[in-house]
Scaffold this motif. Sequence first.
Motif, PDB file in Angstrom:
ATOM      1  N   SER A  11     -19.528  27.369  42.881  1.00 17.92           N
ATOM      2  CA  SER A  11     -20.565  27.488  41.865  1.00 17.92           C
ATOM      3  C   SER A  11     -20.185  26.687  40.626  1.00 17.92           C
ATOM      4  O   SER A  11     -21.028  26.041  40.012  1.00 17.92           O
ATOM      5  CB  SER A  11     -20.772  28.957  41.504  1.00 17.92           C
ATOM      6  OG  SER A  11     -21.734  29.096  40.502  1.00 17.92           O
ATOM      7  N   GLU A  52     -18.428  23.989  40.500  1.00 17.08           N
ATOM      8  CA  GLU A  52     -18.587  22.557  40.774  1.00 17.08           C
ATOM      9  C   GLU A  52     -20.011  22.094  40.499  1.00 17.08           C
ATOM     10  O   GLU A  52     -20.227  21.043  39.903  1.00 17.08           O
ATOM     11  CB  GLU A  52     -18.195  22.262  42.214  1.00 17.08           C
ATOM     12  CG  GLU A  52     -18.254  20.793  42.570  1.00 17.08           C
ATOM     13  CD  GLU A  52     -17.711  20.517  43.952  1.00 17.08           C
ATOM     14  OE1 GLU A  52     -17.498  19.323  44.244  1.00 17.08           O
ATOM     15  OE2 GLU A  52     -17.497  21.457  44.738  1.00 17.08           O
ATOM     16  N   SER A  53     -20.999  22.870  40.914  1.00 16.44           N
ATOM     17  CA  SER A  53     -22.384  22.456  40.689  1.00 16.44           C
ATOM     18  C   SER A  53     -22.807  22.672  39.246  1.00 16.44           C
ATOM     19  O   SER A  53     -23.610  21.912  38.713  1.00 16.44           O
ATOM     20  CB  SER A  53     -23.318  23.196  41.643  1.00 16.44           C
ATOM     21  OG  SER A  53     -23.273  24.574  41.402  1.00 16.44           O
ATOM     22  N   ARG A  54     -22.264  23.674  38.594  1.00 14.38           N
ATOM     23  CA  ARG A  54     -22.695  23.994  37.240  1.00 14.38           C
ATOM     24  C   ARG A  54     -22.108  23.070  36.176  1.00 14.38           C
ATOM     25  O   ARG A  54     -22.733  22.861  35.142  1.00 14.38           O
ATOM     26  CB  ARG A  54     -22.385  25.443  36.936  1.00 14.38           C
ATOM     27  CG  ARG A  54     -23.232  26.357  37.829  1.00 14.38           C
ATOM     28  CD  ARG A  54     -22.863  27.771  37.716  1.00 14.38           C
ATOM     29  NE  ARG A  54     -23.587  28.370  36.617  1.00 14.38           N
ATOM     30  CZ  ARG A  54     -23.377  29.607  36.212  1.00 14.38           C
ATOM     31  NH1 ARG A  54     -22.471  30.345  36.801  1.00 14.38           N
ATOM     32  NH2 ARG A  54     -24.068  30.093  35.222  1.00 14.38           N
ATOM     33  N   ARG A  70     -21.872  19.973  36.344  1.00 15.05           N
ATOM     34  CA  ARG A  70     -22.596  18.702  36.356  1.00 15.05           C
ATOM     35  C   ARG A  70     -23.614  18.600  35.223  1.00 15.05           C
ATOM     36  O   ARG A  70     -23.999  17.512  34.836  1.00 15.05           O
ATOM     37  CB  ARG A  70     -23.281  18.483  37.693  1.00 15.05           C
ATOM     38  CG  ARG A  70     -22.273  18.307  38.809  1.00 15.05           C
ATOM     39  CD  ARG A  70     -22.954  17.828  40.080  1.00 15.05           C
ATOM     40  NE  ARG A  70     -21.970  17.371  41.033  1.00 15.05           N
ATOM     41  CZ  ARG A  70     -21.355  16.196  40.995  1.00 15.05           C
ATOM     42  NH1 ARG A  70     -21.619  15.352  40.036  1.00 15.05           N
ATOM     43  NH2 ARG A  70     -20.474  15.861  41.910  1.00 15.05           N
ATOM     44  N   ARG A  97     -14.555  15.522  36.990  1.00 16.48           N
ATOM     45  CA  ARG A  97     -15.870  15.433  36.351  1.00 16.48           C
ATOM     46  C   ARG A  97     -15.772  14.717  35.014  1.00 16.48           C
ATOM     47  O   ARG A  97     -16.633  13.914  34.667  1.00 16.48           O
ATOM     48  CB  ARG A  97     -16.473  16.829  36.174  1.00 16.48           C
ATOM     49  CG  ARG A  97     -17.856  16.801  35.562  1.00 16.48           C
ATOM     50  CD  ARG A  97     -18.840  16.009  36.422  1.00 16.48           C
ATOM     51  NE  ARG A  97     -20.137  15.923  35.784  1.00 16.48           N
ATOM     52  CZ  ARG A  97     -21.030  14.990  36.042  1.00 16.48           C
ATOM     53  NH1 ARG A  97     -20.794  14.075  36.966  1.00 16.48           N
ATOM     54  NH2 ARG A  97     -22.176  14.962  35.408  1.00 16.48           N
TER      55      ARG A  97
END
Length: 117
Positions: A21, A23-25, A27, A57
Amino acid sequence: MADSAHSTLPLPDYDHLPIGSLESRVRSLSGDEVERLLSYERSHADRPAVTRLLGARLDQLHAGAEPTSGDPNALRPEAGQGAQGGSPVSPATSPEPHSPPPHGTPDQPGQPKANRT
């Protein structure tokens, strides 16, 4: 002091987010926000997988990547599924066993081994 550092993080409940979660947040975050998370992570839990993820990131953002649109709070799959804990697999969705265990099952009792003399 730890409370004030935690309350200023760009992701609420950061410490409790699973890495998938997270990792996607991240971004949707700016470089400064990712740097704040990375600094917080290094001074608190210092989880290698998380510091690698945040560092990667940050490198992407420095190389010209843009934060994605969207609210970092919008996707919270852990609130719906993981809040109760446990596996999403149920007896209805699990496969049939290939053979009964050696001790048997309620509908198929185990058989004694052959006479060993």
